[in-house]
Design a protein around this motif. Structure first.
Motif, PDB file in Angstrom:
ATOM      1  N   ASP A 112       0.826  -1.215   0.000  1.00  0.00           N
ATOM      2  CA  ASP A 112       0.000   0.000   0.000  1.00  0.00           C
ATOM      3  C   ASP A 112       0.859   1.263   0.000  1.00  0.00           C
ATOM      4  O   ASP A 112       0.528   2.248  -0.670  1.00  0.00           O
ATOM      5  CB  ASP A 112      -0.941   0.011   1.208  1.00  0.00           C
ATOM      6  CG  ASP A 112      -2.089  -0.960   1.065  1.00  0.00           C
ATOM      7  OD1 ASP A 112      -2.229  -1.578  -0.015  1.00  0.00           O
ATOM      8  OD2 ASP A 112      -2.854  -1.122   2.040  1.00  0.00           O
ATOM      9  N   SER A 122       2.288   1.811  -3.442  1.00  0.00           N
ATOM     10  CA  SER A 122       1.232   2.329  -4.308  1.00  0.00           C
ATOM     11  C   SER A 122       0.982   3.812  -4.032  1.00  0.00           C
ATOM     12  O   SER A 122       0.854   4.618  -4.947  1.00  0.00           O
ATOM     13  CB  SER A 122      -0.048   1.526  -4.101  1.00  0.00           C
ATOM     14  OG  SER A 122      -1.092   2.051  -4.868  1.00  0.00           O
ATOM     15  N   LEU A 123       0.938   4.164  -2.772  1.00  0.00           N
ATOM     16  CA  LEU A 123       0.721   5.556  -2.374  1.00  0.00           C
ATOM     17  C   LEU A 123       1.827   6.451  -2.914  1.00  0.00           C
ATOM     18  O   LEU A 123       1.565   7.531  -3.461  1.00  0.00           O
ATOM     19  CB  LEU A 123       0.684   5.640  -0.840  1.00  0.00           C
ATOM     20  CG  LEU A 123       0.392   6.965  -0.186  1.00  0.00           C
ATOM     21  CD1 LEU A 123      -0.363   6.716   1.107  1.00  0.00           C
ATOM     22  CD2 LEU A 123       1.641   7.747   0.111  1.00  0.00           C
ATOM     23  N   ASP A 168       1.467   6.675  -6.922  1.00  0.00           N
ATOM     24  CA  ASP A 168       0.253   7.175  -7.565  1.00  0.00           C
ATOM     25  C   ASP A 168      -0.073   8.639  -7.312  1.00  0.00           C
ATOM     26  O   ASP A 168      -1.084   9.123  -7.751  1.00  0.00           O
ATOM     27  CB  ASP A 168      -0.946   6.326  -7.128  1.00  0.00           C
ATOM     28  CG  ASP A 168      -0.844   4.893  -7.602  1.00  0.00           C
ATOM     29  OD1 ASP A 168      -0.062   4.647  -8.534  1.00  0.00           O
ATOM     30  OD2 ASP A 168      -1.532   4.034  -7.042  1.00  0.00           O
ATOM     31  N   ASN A 169       0.749   9.366  -6.607  1.00  0.00           N
ATOM     32  CA  ASN A 169       0.418  10.726  -6.199  1.00  0.00           C
ATOM     33  C   ASN A 169       1.161  11.734  -7.072  1.00  0.00           C
ATOM     34  O   ASN A 169       2.354  11.903  -6.926  1.00  0.00           O
ATOM     35  CB  ASN A 169       0.803  10.904  -4.729  1.00  0.00           C
ATOM     36  CG  ASN A 169       0.219  12.132  -4.124  1.00  0.00           C
ATOM     37  OD1 ASN A 169      -0.253  13.016  -4.818  1.00  0.00           O
ATOM     38  ND2 ASN A 169       0.245  12.192  -2.812  1.00  0.00           N
ATOM     39  N   SER A 213      -2.859  16.019  -0.756  1.00  0.00           N
ATOM     40  CA  SER A 213      -3.036  14.640  -1.197  1.00  0.00           C
ATOM     41  C   SER A 213      -2.197  13.685  -0.350  1.00  0.00           C
ATOM     42  O   SER A 213      -2.669  12.616   0.068  1.00  0.00           O
ATOM     43  CB  SER A 213      -2.650  14.521  -2.669  1.00  0.00           C
ATOM     44  OG  SER A 213      -2.802  13.206  -3.113  1.00  0.00           O
ATOM     45  N   PHE A 214      -0.954  14.065  -0.063  1.00  0.00           N
ATOM     46  CA  PHE A 214      -0.076  13.239   0.762  1.00  0.00           C
ATOM     47  C   PHE A 214      -0.672  13.020   2.152  1.00  0.00           C
ATOM     48  O   PHE A 214      -0.720  11.887   2.642  1.00  0.00           O
ATOM     49  CB  PHE A 214       1.311  13.887   0.864  1.00  0.00           C
ATOM     50  CG  PHE A 214       2.221  13.199   1.840  1.00  0.00           C
ATOM     51  CD1 PHE A 214       2.782  11.968   1.532  1.00  0.00           C
ATOM     52  CD2 PHE A 214       2.507  13.769   3.071  1.00  0.00           C
ATOM     53  CE1 PHE A 214       3.624  11.320   2.435  1.00  0.00           C
ATOM     54  CE2 PHE A 214       3.336  13.139   3.978  1.00  0.00           C
ATOM     55  CZ  PHE A 214       3.896  11.911   3.664  1.00  0.00           C
ATOM     56  N   ARG A 251      -3.828  13.328   3.165  1.00  0.00           N
ATOM     57  CA  ARG A 251      -5.044  12.516   3.074  1.00  0.00           C
ATOM     58  C   ARG A 251      -4.712  11.038   2.783  1.00  0.00           C
ATOM     59  O   ARG A 251      -5.320  10.139   3.350  1.00  0.00           O
ATOM     60  CB  ARG A 251      -5.970  13.063   2.002  1.00  0.00           C
ATOM     61  CG  ARG A 251      -6.622  14.370   2.382  1.00  0.00           C
ATOM     62  CD  ARG A 251      -7.687  14.800   1.388  1.00  0.00           C
ATOM     63  NE  ARG A 251      -8.086  16.165   1.612  1.00  0.00           N
ATOM     64  CZ  ARG A 251      -8.816  16.592   2.652  1.00  0.00           C
ATOM     65  NH1 ARG A 251      -9.223  15.739   3.553  1.00  0.00           N
ATOM     66  NH2 ARG A 251      -9.138  17.862   2.762  1.00  0.00           N
ATOM     67  N   ASP A 252      -3.739  10.818   1.907  1.00  0.00           N
ATOM     68  CA  ASP A 252      -3.324   9.442   1.623  1.00  0.00           C
ATOM     69  C   ASP A 252      -2.753   8.771   2.869  1.00  0.00           C
ATOM     70  O   ASP A 252      -3.018   7.604   3.141  1.00  0.00           O
ATOM     71  CB  ASP A 252      -2.283   9.403   0.500  1.00  0.00           C
ATOM     72  CG  ASP A 252      -2.861   9.688  -0.870  1.00  0.00           C
ATOM     73  OD1 ASP A 252      -4.117   9.657  -1.023  1.00  0.00           O
ATOM     74  OD2 ASP A 252      -2.070   9.955  -1.796  1.00  0.00           O
ATOM     75  N   ARG A 260      -5.582   7.785   5.196  1.00  0.00           N
ATOM     76  CA  ARG A 260      -6.221   6.532   4.741  1.00  0.00           C
ATOM     77  C   ARG A 260      -5.320   5.333   5.028  1.00  0.00           C
ATOM     78  O   ARG A 260      -5.788   4.280   5.465  1.00  0.00           O
ATOM     79  CB  ARG A 260      -6.552   6.605   3.259  1.00  0.00           C
ATOM     80  CG  ARG A 260      -7.861   7.313   2.950  1.00  0.00           C
ATOM     81  CD  ARG A 260      -8.271   7.164   1.490  1.00  0.00           C
ATOM     82  NE  ARG A 260      -7.353   7.804   0.564  1.00  0.00           N
ATOM     83  CZ  ARG A 260      -7.305   9.117   0.328  1.00  0.00           C
ATOM     84  NH1 ARG A 260      -8.137   9.928   0.944  1.00  0.00           N
ATOM     85  NH2 ARG A 260      -6.437   9.616  -0.529  1.00  0.00           N
ATOM     86  N   PHE A 261      -4.030   5.494   4.775  1.00  0.00           N
ATOM     87  CA  PHE A 261      -3.064   4.424   5.029  1.00  0.00           C
ATOM     88  C   PHE A 261      -3.102   4.005   6.499  1.00  0.00           C
ATOM     89  O   PHE A 261      -3.158   2.825   6.820  1.00  0.00           O
ATOM     90  CB  PHE A 261      -1.658   4.904   4.624  1.00  0.00           C
ATOM     91  CG  PHE A 261      -0.564   3.915   4.880  1.00  0.00           C
ATOM     92  CD1 PHE A 261      -0.391   2.819   4.044  1.00  0.00           C
ATOM     93  CD2 PHE A 261       0.301   4.087   5.950  1.00  0.00           C
ATOM     94  CE1 PHE A 261       0.632   1.906   4.265  1.00  0.00           C
ATOM     95  CE2 PHE A 261       1.326   3.181   6.182  1.00  0.00           C
ATOM     96  CZ  PHE A 261       1.489   2.091   5.337  1.00  0.00           C
ATOM     97  N   ASN A 275      -6.370   2.222   7.318  1.00  0.00           N
ATOM     98  CA  ASN A 275      -6.383   0.866   6.766  1.00  0.00           C
ATOM     99  C   ASN A 275      -5.473  -0.093   7.525  1.00  0.00           C
ATOM    100  O   ASN A 275      -5.679  -1.301   7.467  1.00  0.00           O
ATOM    101  CB  ASN A 275      -5.973   0.879   5.286  1.00  0.00           C
ATOM    102  CG  ASN A 275      -7.011   1.526   4.407  1.00  0.00           C
ATOM    103  OD1 ASN A 275      -8.171   1.656   4.763  1.00  0.00           O
ATOM    104  ND2 ASN A 275      -6.581   1.966   3.235  1.00  0.00           N
TER     105      ASN A 275
END
Length: 182
Positions: A66, A69-70, A73-74, A85-86, A88-89, A92-93, A96
């Protein structure tokens, strides 16, 4: 034993180890959580320690996948968009993987230090590549962001709310962007 059975046991074990810790977790409670028998658990994993080690290894693999991927994909256009974005990602990380973080940080695990070193170094390199500001040290930004999000996520996970999670996250994003712009 089917892959689905193993997955049920590992997911149940992750949940129980995260909530109770290794010492207080019982194979009986893990079996109950998984909806399977304790016999099935022992047939597959032999010991509680083996099960715990499998949970740690699987958690690390999932987290690394994950995180990779993070970091891949940013690609927002501005620094402000990137930073938002970082953050917020990362939120979520952590949500999760909060059970995994709980285990890693609360248990005496020999894999914690090298894993955290690699994690912090990878994130620092990533920030250094995308945030160009003489006012921000990339490693300090990573440590501040991860610590802040860890605290918020842990409190939410345990059902405590000394602050509103969403509001605090928004204010953190605004504060970090304000620092970059100034």
């Amino acid at each position: 034993m089917t892959q689905k059975t193993e997955e049920k046991i590992l997911n149940a074990a992750l949940k129980i180890f995260a909530k109770r810790g290794y010492s207080a977790a019982t194979t009986k409670s893990i079996a109950q959580e998984s909806g399977l028998s304790e016999f099935t658990l022992f047939r597959k994993f032999k010991t509680k320690e083996n099960l715990f080690n499998m949970v740690l290894n699987q958690s690390l693999e999932r987290m690394q996948g994950d995180l990779d991927s993070l970091l891949r994909d940013n690609a927002p256009k501005t620094q402000a968009e990137f930073l938002e974005s970082f953050i917020r990602d990362m939120a979520r990380f952590y949500q999760n993987h909060i059970e995994s973080f709980s285990i890693f940080l609360n248990e005496d695990s020999s894999i914690l230090e090298p894993t955290m070193t690699m994690y912090i170094n990878n994130l620092t390199t990533y920030i250094d590549q995308h945030v160009k500001s003489d006012k921000i040290d990339p490693q300090t930004l990573v440590l501040t962001t991860t610590a802040f999000i860890y605290i918020l996520t842990t409190e939410k996970y345990h059902g405590r709310s000394f602050v509103n999670y969403d509001e605090a996250l928004e204010n953190f994003i605004k504060s970090m962007n304000h620092i970059i712009k100034s």
